[in-house]
Structure formats: structure tokens, C-alpha cells
Design a protein around this motif. Structure first.
Motif, mmCIF file in Angstrom:
data_model
loop_
_atom_site.group_PDB
_atom_site.id
_atom_site.type_symbol
_atom_site.label_atom_id
_atom_site.label_comp_id
_atom_site.label_asym_id
_atom_site.label_seq_id
_atom_site.Cartn_x
_atom_site.Cartn_y
_atom_site.Cartn_z
ATOM 1 N N PHE A 1 38.826 -68.759 -11.709
ATOM 2 C CA PHE A 1 38.493 -68.177 -10.411
ATOM 3 C C PHE A 1 38.968 -67.033 -10.502
ATOM 4 O O PHE A 1 38.231 -65.853 -9.929
ATOM 5 N N ASN A 2 40.366 -66.803 -10.755
ATOM 6 C CA ASN A 2 40.972 -65.539 -10.561
ATOM 7 C C ASN A 2 40.323 -64.518 -11.739
ATOM 8 O O ASN A 2 40.130 -63.365 -11.301
ATOM 9 N N HIS A 3 39.921 -65.114 -12.839
ATOM 10 C CA HIS A 3 39.018 -64.169 -13.832
ATOM 11 C C HIS A 3 37.755 -63.728 -13.329
ATOM 12 O O HIS A 3 37.420 -62.423 -13.355
ATOM 13 N N LYS A 4 37.110 -64.472 -12.717
ATOM 14 C CA LYS A 4 35.663 -64.145 -12.060
ATOM 15 C C LYS A 4 35.767 -63.153 -10.996
ATOM 16 O O LYS A 4 35.012 -62.268 -10.868
ATOM 17 N N MET A 5 36.901 -63.297 -10.030
ATOM 18 C CA MET A 5 37.189 -62.316 -9.112
ATOM 19 C C MET A 5 37.560 -60.947 -9.516
ATOM 20 O O MET A 5 36.931 -60.243 -8.905
ATOM 21 N N LYS A 6 38.337 -61.035 -10.402
ATOM 22 C CA LYS A 6 38.734 -59.687 -11.019
ATOM 23 C C LYS A 6 37.440 -58.989 -11.703
ATOM 24 O O LYS A 6 37.217 -57.803 -11.211
ATOM 25 N N LYS A 7 36.758 -59.482 -12.388
ATOM 26 C CA LYS A 7 35.484 -58.814 -12.972
ATOM 27 C C LYS A 7 34.594 -58.532 -11.887
ATOM 28 O O LYS A 7 33.906 -57.479 -11.982
ATOM 29 N N LEU A 8 34.391 -59.282 -10.939
ATOM 30 C CA LEU A 8 33.279 -59.139 -10.063
ATOM 31 C C LEU A 8 33.808 -57.874 -8.948
ATOM 32 O O LEU A 8 33.182 -57.016 -8.692
#
Length: 175
Positions: A162-169
Motif C-alpha cells: 500500500f505504501n509503495h503504491k501511494m508513493k508512486k501514485l
């Protein structure tokens, strides 16, 4: 309205409020009435002719706190949230200079939780004034950016994923 890509229905309410106490109350009553049956994603935007707080006004007479409270009560009761913006905080100028200058944020876009979940990539920009005393607002929506990042998958704990997806988004949306 219906989104032609996925046939999702949503409601758009455009506001052009006059600065008249009776008509402002009628606007609030209309929004209350619309909200009682609202189950769809709802976007409410335009010229509310009202500020949310004292920081959204520069110059002129002091702000009437009762008017602000009525506006806040209506928006909160209708479960609407300010969708934010990019650009100048002020969207209206009285056209005067120096000590006679008054600028305010009278224009805004609000949405309910269903809208925010439907349009994760919605962005509102306050554009420059052209031939008017108000800034136009430009709404853009890029669903493919959100969808692309959210569907990306790799092996990790749910929190890290979740953290990875949020940062990229966040990076792509800010770009």
C-alpha cells in the motif's frame, strides 16, 4: 450524468450564488434538499459568493462570522468536502488597487465521499483571470494513472505494498 467509460452515474450541481441573504439561504436549503436523497457521487462547484474562513479574504470590511458558520454548517451537513485546488487561493478581485483592493476565494469544488472514491485522480486548478473579475476553474481527471498504479502488484506485506503504491501514485499525480 453517466461516465461513458464505465457507465457510472454521478451528479453535478453548478452554483452561481448572488450576494443576497435570502437567496443564500435558499441555496443552502436547495443543497440540504438535494443531499437528503443523494446516494450517487456528487460534485458541487462554482461561485458560492461565500468564504470558508477569514484567511480566504483580504481587504474590505470584516467578515460576518454568522455567514461563514451557515456556509460551513450546510457543507458539513451535506457531507461535502472541499476538493482542494492548485493555483492562487483567491478567485475573485474587485478590480481596485492598494487600500481599496479586496480579494476572496468565492469559487470552489466540493464533493461527497462517493465522488472522492470514484474520482481519485480529480484535480482542480484555479486559472488566471481573463476578462472577468473571477478565476475560471479547470477540472481534470486521469483515471488511468490511479488504475495503473493500483493494479501494479508485487510480493510484499500489505502495508509495504500500500505504501509503495501511494508513493508512486503521489509522484505521478503531482507531476
Amino acid at each position: 450524468m453517466t461516465n461513458t467509460d464505465d457507465h457510472t452515474e454521478f451528479i453535478i450541481t453548478m452554483v452561481y450564488a448572488k450576494y443576497d441573504a435570502r437567496e443564500i439561504i435558499e441555496l443552502w436549503d436547495t443543497l440540504y434538499s438535494l443531499d437528503t436523497n443523494m446516494v450517487l457521487p456528487w460534485l458541487v462547484g462554482g461561485d458560492f459568493n461565500m468564504i470558508w474562513d477569514e484567511e480566504e479574504k483580504f481587504g474590505g470590511l470584516p467578515v460576518h462570522i454568522n455567514e461563514i458558520d451557515d456556509f460551513r454548517h450546510c457543507i458539513t451537513t451535506c457531507n461535502l468536502f472541499d476538493l482542494g485546488f492548485k493555483g492562487s487561493i483567491f478567485t475573485w478581485w474587485n478590480g481596485r488597487a492598494e487600500e481599496d483592493c479586496i480579494i476572496k476565494r468565492l469559487d470552489r469544488c466540493l464533493g461527497n465521499m462517493e465522488l472522492q472514491q470514484l474520482w481519485l485522480g480529480l484535480e482542480i486548478n484555479h486559472l488566471s483571470k481573463i476578462g472577468s473579475d473571477q478565476n475560471p476553474m479547470h477540472l481534470t481527471y486521469n483515471p488511468s494513472t490511479v488504475k495503473e498504479h493500483w493494479q501494479e502488484d508485487f510480493h510484499a506485506s500489505p502495508f509495504i505494498l500500500f505504501n509503495h503504491k501511494m508513493k508512486k501514485l503521489k509522484k505521478d499525480l503531482s507531476t
